[in-house]
Design a protein around this motif. Structure first.
Motif, PDB file in Angstrom:
ATOM      1  N   ASP A   1      -0.734   5.392  -4.579  1.00 50.28           N
ATOM      2  CA  ASP A   1      -0.600   5.496  -6.030  1.00 50.28           C
ATOM      3  C   ASP A   1      -0.108   4.179  -6.632  1.00 50.28           C
ATOM      4  O   ASP A   1      -0.628   3.712  -7.648  1.00 50.28           O
ATOM      5  CB  ASP A   1       0.360   6.642  -6.371  1.00 50.28           C
TER       6      ASP A   1
ATOM      7  N   GLU B   1      -2.859   1.575  -6.586  1.00 49.82           N
ATOM      8  CA  GLU B   1      -3.866   1.813  -7.618  1.00 49.82           C
ATOM      9  C   GLU B   1      -3.358   1.404  -8.999  1.00 49.82           C
ATOM     10  O   GLU B   1      -4.087   0.792  -9.779  1.00 49.82           O
ATOM     11  CB  GLU B   1      -4.274   3.287  -7.629  1.00 49.82           C
ATOM     12  N   LYS B   2      -2.123   1.748  -9.313  1.00 44.23           N
ATOM     13  CA  LYS B   2      -1.571   1.459 -10.631  1.00 44.23           C
ATOM     14  C   LYS B   2      -1.013   0.047 -10.736  1.00 44.23           C
ATOM     15  O   LYS B   2      -0.891  -0.486 -11.838  1.00 44.23           O
ATOM     16  CB  LYS B   2      -0.468   2.460 -10.969  1.00 44.23           C
TER      17      LYS B   2
ATOM     18  N   LYS C   1       3.395  -2.668 -12.933  1.00 45.38           N
ATOM     19  CA  LYS C   1       3.174  -1.688 -13.998  1.00 45.38           C
ATOM     20  C   LYS C   1       3.937  -0.392 -13.720  1.00 45.38           C
ATOM     21  O   LYS C   1       4.538   0.185 -14.622  1.00 45.38           O
ATOM     22  CB  LYS C   1       1.673  -1.415 -14.125  1.00 45.38           C
ATOM     23  N   THR C   2       3.941   0.049 -12.459  1.00 38.23           N
ATOM     24  CA  THR C   2       4.658   1.262 -12.079  1.00 38.23           C
ATOM     25  C   THR C   2       6.158   1.079 -12.277  1.00 38.23           C
ATOM     26  O   THR C   2       6.839   1.935 -12.842  1.00 38.23           O
ATOM     27  CB  THR C   2       4.358   1.626 -10.608  1.00 38.23           C
TER      28      THR C   2
ATOM     29  N   HIS D   1       7.089   0.850 -16.046  1.00 41.77           N
ATOM     30  CA  HIS D   1       7.062   2.176 -16.675  1.00 41.77           C
ATOM     31  C   HIS D   1       8.346   2.945 -16.344  1.00 41.77           C
ATOM     32  O   HIS D   1       8.957   3.557 -17.230  1.00 41.77           O
ATOM     33  CB  HIS D   1       5.828   2.964 -16.220  1.00 41.77           C
TER      34      HIS D   1
END
Length: 186
Positions: A16, A19-20, A24-25, A28
């Motif tokens: 995950d 992919e992100k 960015k993860t 956030h």
């Protein structure tokens, strides 16, 4: 931020993040945590402001402000923020918004707030009796987390229905879960 308990879970989280994107993860998660902390400070300041506003009314309402401070303590346990994930942070933000709405309404009508609180107290006492146990199995700890979440959602439903609950909750569902807990954890 959640504990990884298996290789499968680790692999899924890693996939995950890939992919992100790691940045960015992480950004956030940090933004969400900052929003929660800002809202917590706003609610805490509102509690202080309302409790100091009117000495005559504050005396009658002091139990309500004590309850509000206890609510904040329940939402922010000692393990905060080490035991978090993004879903819980989103829920926490909703719970804080709900508490803020409740605070404004309680200030206007403390008797009505106390009546609603009385309908929740039984569930809070049951949760406390579960958490007082010396050691909880992983299954019982999960039951406790689920029960606490349902109680929080019930508070949202009762005190600020304009904020939608994430899960359907009712006294009947809380009672059913409590019977499961009693059968498996006591």
């Amino acid at each position: 931020l959640k504990y990884i308990t298996s290789k499968v879970q680790f692999t899924a989280i890693l996939k995950d993040i890939k992919e992100k994107g790691f940045y960015k993860t992480a950004q956030h998660a940090i933004d969400l945590l900052c929003s929660v902390l800002i809202k917590r400070t706003e609610v805490e300041q509102s509690i202080i402001k309302f409790s100091a506003q009117s000495p005559a009314k504050a005396q009658k309402s002091s139990a309500i402000y004590t309850t509000m401070n206890q609510e904040l303590a329940l939402l922010f346990p000692e393990s905060f923020p080490t035991s978090l994930n993004n879903h819980y942070l989103n829920d926490l933000l909703r719970y804080l918004k709900s508490l803020e709405i409740r605070l404004n309404r309680a200030h206007a009508n403390p008797h009505k707030d106390q009546k609603k609180q009385d309908s929740i107290n039984r569930y809070l006492q049951q949760l406390a009796s579960l958490l007082e146990k010396d050691s909880l199995s992983e299954e019982c700890a999960q039951y406790a987390r689920n029960y606490q979440q349902m109680i929080q959602e019930m508070k949202v439903s009762l005190f600020s229905p304009e904020i939608k609950t994430r899960i359907a909750v009712s006294e009947k569902k809380l009672d059913k879960l409590w019977h499961e807990i009693k059968a498996n954890c006591f």
